[in-house]
Design a protein around this motif. Structure first.
Motif, short mmCIF file in Angstrom:
data_model
loop_
_atom_site.label_atom_id
_atom_site.label_comp_id
_atom_site.label_asym_id
_atom_site.label_seq_id
_atom_site.Cartn_x
_atom_site.Cartn_y
_atom_site.Cartn_z
N ALA A 38 8.30 -2.00 -1.02
CA ALA A 38 7.41 -0.87 -1.32
C ALA A 38 7.30 0.10 -0.15
O ALA A 38 7.28 1.32 -0.34
N LEU A 39 7.27 -0.43 1.06
CA LEU A 39 7.04 0.41 2.23
C LEU A 39 8.32 0.96 2.84
O LEU A 39 8.27 1.89 3.64
N GLY A 40 9.46 0.39 2.46
CA GLY A 40 10.72 0.80 3.05
C GLY A 40 10.90 0.18 4.43
O GLY A 40 10.34 -0.88 4.74
N ASP A 41 11.70 0.85 5.28
CA ASP A 41 11.89 0.38 6.66
C ASP A 41 10.64 0.70 7.48
O ASP A 41 10.26 1.86 7.62
N VAL A 42 10.02 -0.37 7.99
CA VAL A 42 8.82 -0.21 8.81
C VAL A 42 9.23 -0.36 10.28
O VAL A 42 9.82 -1.37 10.66
N SER A 43 8.91 0.65 11.07
CA SER A 43 9.31 0.64 12.48
C SER A 43 8.62 -0.50 13.24
O SER A 43 7.45 -0.79 13.00
N ALA B 165 -3.56 -3.53 3.43
CA ALA B 165 -2.44 -3.80 2.54
C ALA B 165 -1.16 -4.04 3.32
O ALA B 165 -0.36 -4.93 2.99
N MET B 166 -0.98 -3.26 4.41
CA MET B 166 0.21 -3.45 5.24
C MET B 166 0.16 -4.81 5.94
O MET B 166 1.20 -5.48 6.08
N ILE B 167 -1.02 -5.20 6.37
CA ILE B 167 -1.17 -6.51 7.00
C ILE B 167 -0.81 -7.61 6.02
O ILE B 167 -0.10 -8.57 6.35
N ALA B 168 -1.28 -7.46 4.79
CA ALA B 168 -0.97 -8.47 3.75
C ALA B 168 0.54 -8.52 3.50
O ALA B 168 1.12 -9.60 3.34
N ALA B 169 1.17 -7.34 3.47
CA ALA B 169 2.62 -7.30 3.24
C ALA B 169 3.36 -7.97 4.40
O ALA B 169 4.36 -8.66 4.20
#
Length: 860
Positions: free
Chosen positions: A625-630, A583-587
């Motif tokens: 949805a995920l916010g700030d992603v490092s 899901a993160m990859i898709a985002a």
């Protein structure tokens, strides 16, 4: 014939004798008339006797027969003959009285050939004396008949001292290879061609000289050897000493181990100085001696030296290393510094020792170079010249090997904690799995520090680094002697537990959690700490490394989801984590497609004047949805799923777009640096894409700098190097990022088309108070200076670090000392404030000069 008989009445036998003489004979009476003119005179003057007999002697053009002839005269003159030709003639004039009349007899000999030969010999002598090579000519018995002035200069013997002596007795000595010379002489005597030999000879004072002797023979018309000719060239400097340099350089280029280099160096020195026994000892940081090279020394003697501490009375080498000065012991048996150590060298016939310290660039003694002698003596000038060369060469080789060893260590160890890094961990895990017996287990625990980002954001990166160092120490205390601890990067650690089942692994994890419950002290603050741990098990959960690591990572994520400060064993239910990953990859794909990523900019400031050098563009991602992603999360994810190349090109386009906006607004930002993946450099069209992007935004090529890691030119080297050259031809700069954290060949680095070298922020920790950190940073700066590259230091957070880097000669600094990575608008405000601060500082410096201050204000 009586003394009074007229010359004209001389007996026929006398007249015949005069006629047969080779010399020209002319008789002139007291009236200066020619009364006799023989055949020899006809050949000399080119006159027929009928044309001169009875004529005045003036026709012969001899001044000695003019108005008042000299009774006795002898000279060599230049004679013009009747046909106009000119010859050299030796004239002798005698006067006799017979029959009361005075007669003059002229003896003339043609010496033209002799005169020409003397001229040629004179010229040859002049040329011979002008050359800087020594010339020796000897007879077939090798007795010297001629030496030139260069011989005198080189060997100290005058021609008078040399001539008549045998060449071998004059300049050969105990270590001269007489057989090599004899072979050349024998070949010449058999009719062979000239030859040459390199031999050690000795001057008048007994000093050694290495010469290249080119020997030939002079033969008579029958081919018999009449003389030997030797041309001696001093090759002491040009060849013998240079051969030492070539030996070291070629060995370093071939990656020869330092012990083998030392051995080769000692052997070569003993070849060119046969009367010495050579030794090279390494001095470690603790001041202990370790033999590096000494092929002619017995092994038990070298072993006896290993681990010996240097000191003020520890033989020649230990004393030289202690004081940092050469030490000569002309007699080991009586020298007080050798009394505790003399038994073994004396037993093997070594009577004297001269040792010279080998120093690093910072003044440390890192080795000693020693000559042992078989008789009590001091070193010769030749020996001193050898040591002068070898000390520098030895220092270069040892420092180069130390630097390469440190870089090699950094390739497999984390610079901050000293733990095995990701590359080394994979090797350790593979080894543990291969060694796992049937029915056995290998446990793998992934550990991630809870809320680590908060430490960095609130206390700074230096505090974050200190936390990681203390964490590593606590983890070491919780694992067994067979267990292994490593750091993947950031705040992620791995514990490898060979021969441990699930229960054993969970006990270790629980012990770690309990040990981390006590807070850490960071400066004056007590910092609570905890970690989330995920465990996977071989072969129960997976049989390959990648899956095993993924499962441990998934279990760690579940530990975080469970509230942190705990551990979880992998289970099949955790496969849902993989779904979240997808899901993160898709985002991330959507963010790239929708242009939802952004660039923040961190300033780079020149050390010399604090002017802006450029900015580094850093990718940021905020998801609804995920916010700030490092970046530490989404950049590795992009690499794994093949999106990193797209992100790299997007970053270049976005950075160039922003640069164009700033330049149109009048902001003076020299260049922007963009990080690219090694995958970008596999694309042969990368240079063309960059050219199009720069043209689109009307930017010159030097406005863009691409940052690459060492892995870019270590993997797919040929293709990457071709792309790099194309980019540099375009005019775009290349910078090696995080230098020293990977493992690259320095010789290869020297040939890369790069313009800039970046020191990784991990090197900045404690640089202003830790000698090891300073030494590493110094080495990187020196590499950059040596290659004429701009050196940029990342992660600079304190004024002390900046001052230290400035003193080292680091060109540019970057870090929280000036600003974090900022959004474009925030960066613009920072830049304006920074420029204003620079202007205020300048006005402050001009306060002592009101006129200058007013001029600055008017120009502003």
């Amino acid at each position: 014939m009586s003394a009074d008989a007229p010359v004209t009445e001389m007996p026929d036998v006398l007249r015949a004798a005069l006629e047969c003489a080779d010399d020209g004979i002319v008789i002139v009476d007291d009236a200066r008339r020619i009364t006799h003119f023989n055949a020899g005179a006809e050949r000399i003057w080119k006159f027929a006797r009928a044309d001169v007999l009875g004529h005045d002697a003036a026709i012969l053009t001899l001044k000695c027969l003019q108005a008042d002839p000299v009774a006795d005269f002898r000279d060599e003159i230049s004679l013009v003959r009747c046909d106009g030709s000119r010859i050299k003639v030796q004239i002798a004039l005698s006067s006799v009285t017979t029959g009361g009349a005075l007669h003059h007899i002229v003896f003339a000999r043609d010496v033209t050939a002799d005169a020409e030969r003397r001229v040629r010999i004179g010229l040859l002598n002049t040329v011979s004396d002008q050359t800087n090579r020594a010339v020796i000519i000897s007879d077939v018995e090798q007795n010297i008949v001629y030496v030139n002035s260069a011989f005198t200069t080189l060997f100290g013997y005058s021609s008078g001292e040399a001539e008549g002596r045998r060449a071998g007795d004059l300049i050969a000595g105990c270590h001269t290879d007489r057989k090599a010379i004899a072979r050349v002489i024998e070949r010449l005597m058999r009719g062979g061609r000239r030859g040459e030999a390199e031999v050690l000879v000795y001057d008048k004072s007994g000093q050694e000289i290495w010469v290249c002797a080119r020997i030939d023979a002079f033969r008579d018309k029958k081919g018999r050897v009449k003389h030997f000719f030797a041309l001696l060239e001093d090759i002491t400097e040009t060849k013998q000493l240079r051969s030492l340099q070539q030996l070291i350089m070629s060995a370093l280029a071939d990656e020869v181990p330092i012990a083998e280099i030392a051995d080769r160096l000692c052997r070569r020195v003993e070849e060119i100085a046969p009367d010495v026994v050579c030794s090279l000892l390494h001095i470690d940081a603790a001041g202990l001696v370790h033999p590096l090279g000494g092929p002619s020394l017995p092994e038990d003697y070298s072993r006896a030296l290993d681990g010996l501490a240097i000191g003020p009375n520890v033989g020649s080498c230990g004393t030289a290393a202690f004081y940092g000065e050469p030490v000569l012991a002309t007699d080991l048996d009586t020298d007080p510094r050798w009394q505790p150590y003399k038994t073994m060298p004396l037993a093997i016939g070594l009577r004297a020792c001269w040792s010279t310290p080998v120093k690093a660039k910072d003044g440390r003694v890192i080795a000693t170079f020693a000559f042992y002698y078989r008789e009590p003596r001091a070193p010769s000038n030749w020996h001193r010249r050898i040591v002068e060369a070898c000390v520098d060469l030895g220092a270069f080789a040892i420092e180069r090997k130390e630097a390469r060893a440190e870089i090699a260590r950094l390739a497999y160890h984390d610079i901050l904690t000293g733990l095995p890094n990701r590359a080394q961990l994979r090797h350790l895990i593979t080894t543990a799995i291969d060694a796992c017996p049937t029915g056995g287990h290998v446990a793998l625990a992934f550990l991630d520090v809870d809320h680590f980002k908060d430490v960095n954001d609130t206390l700074g990166h230096a505090a974050g680094d200190e936390l990681l160092v203390q964490l590593a120490q606590r983890l070491r205390e919780q694992i067994g002697p067979e267990d292994m601890l490593g750091r993947l990067g950031g705040d992620e650690f791995v514990v490898l537990l060979p021969h441990r089942n699930a229960q054993d692994a969970e006990r270790v994890a629980a012990g770690i959690t309990e040990a981390l419950a006590a807070p850490l002290r960071l400066g004056s603050k007590l910092m609570p700490m905890s970690a989330s741990i995920g465990i996977s098990l071989y072969p129960d959960h997976a049989t390959d490394i990648d899956t095993l690591m993924q499962q441990a990572d998934a279990a760690m994520y579940m530990a975080k989801q469970a509230g942190r400060s705990t551990h979880r064993m992998f289970s099949a239910e955790m496969n849902g984590l993989a779904e979240q990953r997808l899901a993160m990859i898709a985002a991330l794909r959507r963010a790239i497609a929708d242009n939802a990523l952004s660039l923040f900019y961190q300033p780079q400031v020149r050390s010399c004047d604090r002017a802006i050098h450029g900015v580094e563009a850093l990718a940021r991602w905020h998801d609804a949805a995920l916010g700030d992603v490092s970046p530490a999360k989404f950049i590795p994810l992009a690499e794994e799923c093949g999106l990193i190349e797209q992100i790299g090109l997007w970053s270049v386009r976005e950075a160039c777009r922003q640069m164009a906006i700033w330049r149109r607004a009048g902001l003076n930002i020299p260049s922007v640096s963009v990080n690219l993946s090694p995958l970008n450099f596999r694309n042969v069209a990368l240079a063309a894409r960059l050219k199009d992007i720069l043209a689109e935004h009307a930017l010159p090529p030097d406005a863009l700098m691409l940052e690459i890691t060492e892995g870019t030119f270590m993997q797919d080297g040929a293709a990457a190097l071709e792309t790099m050259h194309a980019i540099r031809e375009l005019g775009v700069g290349l910078s090696v990022d995080d230098f020293g954290t990977g493992y690259s060949s320095l010789s290869r680095l020297a040939h890369l088309p790069i313009r800039e070298l970046k020191i990784d922020r991990s090197f900045m920790r404690d640089i202003d108070k830790d000698a090891a950190a300073l030494a590493i940073a110094t080495a990187v700066v020196r590499v950059g200076q040596g290659l004429r590259l701009t050196v940029v230091a990342e992660g600079v957070e304190t004024e002390g670090q900046r001052k230290m880097l400035t003193e080292l000669g680091c060109d540019v600094v970057q870090g929280f000392l000036y600003a974090p990575a900022l959004a474009p608008v925030a960066f613009e405000r920072w830049l304006i404030e920074h420029c204003a601060e620079q202007a205020r500082a300048m006005l402050g410096r001009l306060d002592v000069n009101p006129a200058g201050r007013d001029a600055v204000k008017r120009s502003a």
